[in-house]
Structures are given as structure tokens and as C-alpha cells.
Motif scaffolding. Structure first.
Motif, short mmCIF file in Angstrom:
data_model
loop_
_atom_site.label_atom_id
_atom_site.label_comp_id
_atom_site.label_asym_id
_atom_site.label_seq_id
_atom_site.Cartn_x
_atom_site.Cartn_y
_atom_site.Cartn_z
N PRO A 1 3.29 13.72 1.79
CA PRO A 1 3.18 12.56 2.69
C PRO A 1 4.35 11.59 2.59
N ALA B 1 2.23 1.73 -3.47
CA ALA B 1 1.17 2.15 -4.39
C ALA B 1 0.81 3.62 -4.16
N TRP B 2 0.72 4.02 -2.90
CA TRP B 2 0.42 5.42 -2.57
C TRP B 2 1.51 6.33 -3.12
N GLY B 3 2.76 5.93 -2.91
CA GLY B 3 3.87 6.73 -3.40
C GLY B 3 3.86 6.86 -4.91
N VAL C 1 1.31 6.87 -6.84
CA VAL C 1 0.21 7.76 -7.25
C VAL C 1 0.56 9.22 -6.96
N VAL C 2 1.18 9.47 -5.81
CA VAL C 2 1.40 10.85 -5.35
C VAL C 2 2.68 11.47 -5.92
N THR D 1 5.28 9.74 5.83
CA THR D 1 4.27 8.74 6.20
C THR D 1 4.39 7.50 5.32
N ILE D 2 4.58 7.72 4.03
CA ILE D 2 4.72 6.60 3.09
C ILE D 2 5.95 5.76 3.45
N GLY E 1 0.81 -1.21 0.00
CA GLY E 1 0.00 0.00 0.00
C GLY E 1 0.85 1.26 0.00
N GLY E 2 1.96 1.24 0.77
CA GLY E 2 2.86 2.39 0.79
C GLY E 2 3.47 2.66 -0.56
N GLN F 1 6.09 15.77 -5.69
CA GLN F 1 4.67 15.48 -5.45
C GLN F 1 3.83 16.10 -6.56
#
Length: 259
Positions: A215, A46-48, A50-51, A218-219, A43-44, A75
């Protein structure tokens, strides 16, 4: 009455290699840790993805903040979110129409000029540009006051003596400014070499709020935490097996009971 001795032996099939390894609760917790770890880890990432977008900076125009060949993470942001002091990636047809990295020093409605006492002035205030190479002035030569049109940005490189930036385009129709819509991303960190998050440009704080960091921290914590859980959960089985084998060896080496 004659004495009769009797030795106690371990029952057959009680070796370390039989049966489930570790307790049932331990097995469940280790499985849960692995599952949760995979969710956090993947998930981390994948989030990275995208962002953030990765870029390699080919020139030294942003030295010492970003050197030539550095790998950065930027970002994805809307140009309307950009504020003074941000380092942005943008593409403008009059600036070679290729991705470029510069620092925003003024936004729509601002006036910008240089230099008095070797410092940049924005809206009449001298800006303390701590990110510039030590001992260098804000510009190699003065330029007249520019009023930035609404919806546009005035951008400079941190290596002012080696940067093709807004000062090189002052005679253009837009007076060296770039449209906010040309911005693709805002640089958050230098990841190779691992210099980490960019420092906050506090010299612009008297003119308004700065952008908040993305983020990335956090990622990173999610990815590291997920990896720890996966490794920890996966290690439970071998550790439990080794512990069980050690207990069997200790039991078999104990002296036989006599009665």
C-alpha cells in the motif's frame, strides 16, 4: 440656497485588524481542512510505520535493482505470502545470521537449474530476467537441477557474479534453500535515491501469479493530501486578512461624495 458639501468617512473601528478574519463559513471550512489534513497526514505516517520497515543495503549483490547504500522500504509479510520474483529481506543462521536481500526465483516444489542459452530454468521454463544487468547471463557458471523442498525458497542476487546466494550454499544440508519462515519482509521500493517502486518481475508470470504491490502508493497519497489540506486550511486566515485589508484601502481611496 447655498450648497453644502459633506464627506463620507469610514466608521471608526472598521480597519482590517478588527473582527474575525474572513467569513464564518470560510473559517469553519479552513478549520475542517486542517483537522482532516492532520488526520490523513499523521494516519499515513502511522500506517506506513506499521506496514513497512526501512533498510540500508550494504552490498551491490542486487545491482542494478538495488545498489550498495540504497535505502529501501520493505513490507512486513508472512513468509507464506512470498512468490516467485519477489525481492525479500530474510535472516538465516547459515547465511551469516544477518539481514540479507535477495530475489526469490523458485518456491517449494519447483525445480531450478542453470543455464541453457544463458537463462535460468524453473520447472523447465526459461525465465526472462529483465532485471539483470544488460547483456549478462543468468549465472557465471552452471549448477545442477535443484528441487526446492516444500516450505523453502531458492534465492539469487541480481548481480549474479557478485552475490553470495543459494548457489553458494548448494552443498549445505538444505541444498542452498531458505525456509519461508526466515523471511521478514518483501521489498516494495527504493526510497533513497528516489527510484520508486520496484518493477514487476513479469518473467515469472507463466509459472503463476505475482505478488501484488503493497500500500505504499496509497500511503504516499494520504500523506501528500494531508499536507496540502493543512497548508491550504492554514493559509485561509492570512489570505482573508490580506484581502480584507486591500478592500479597506480601496474604500478609503475613493473620492468623497458631494451633495
Amino acid at each position: 440656497m447655498g450648497g453644502e458639501s459633506m464627506t463620507h468617512t469610514a466608521p471608526r473601528g472598521s480597519g482590517a485588524g478588527t473582527g474575525p478574519v474572513g467569513s464564518r463559513t470560510g473559517q469553519r471550512l479552513s478549520g475542517l481542512a486542517v483537522a482532516l489534513g492532520l488526520v490523513l497526514f499523521l494516519g499515513g505516517f502511522a500506517w506506513g510505520a506499521v506496514v513497512y520497515r526501512p533498510y540500508t543495503v550494504p552490498t551491490s549483490s542486487m545491482t542494478p535493482t538495488i545498489d550498495a547504500g540504497d535505502r529501501i522500504l520493505a513490507q512486513r509479510v508472512d513468509g507464506g505470502e512470498v512468490r516467485r520474483g519477489d525481492v525479500v529481506v530474510f535472516k538465516d543462521a547459515t547465511w551469516a545470521n544477518a539481514p540479507m536481500v535477495k530475489r526469490v526465483v523458485a518456491v517449494g516444489g519447483d525445480t531450478v537449474s542453470c543455464c541453457r542459452d544463458g537463462r535460468l530454468r524453473v520447472n523447465g521454463k526459461e525465465i526472462d530476467e529483465t532485471y539483470l544487468p544488460a547483456g549478462t547471463p543468468a549465472e557465471m557458471s552452471n549448477f545442477p537441477t535443484v528441487t526446492v523442498p516444500e516450505g523453502r525458497l531458492f534465492l539469487l542476487g541480481d548481480e549474479r557474479g557478485n552475490s553470495v546466494d543459494s548457489t553458494a550454499h548448494l552443498t549445505d544440508a538444505a541444498g542452498g534453500t531458505v525456509a519461508r519462515s526466515a523471511v521478514d519482509a518483501r521489498v516494495d521500493a527504493v526510497v533513497w535515491p528516489m527510484e520508486g517502486m520496484l518493477k514487476r518481475p513479469t518473467g515469472f508470470e507463466p509459472l503463476g501469479a505475482l505478488s501484488s504491490p503493497g500500500p505504499l502508493r496509497t500511503i504516499t497519497l494520504l500523506v501528500i493530501g494531508g499536507a496540502v489540506l493543512v497548508l491550504g486550511g492554514g493559509a485561509y486566515g492570512p489570505i482573508a486578512k490580506r484581502t480584507g485589508a486591500a478592500r479597506v484601502r480601496r474604500a478609503s481611496s475613493e473620492p468623497a461624495g458631494v451633495r
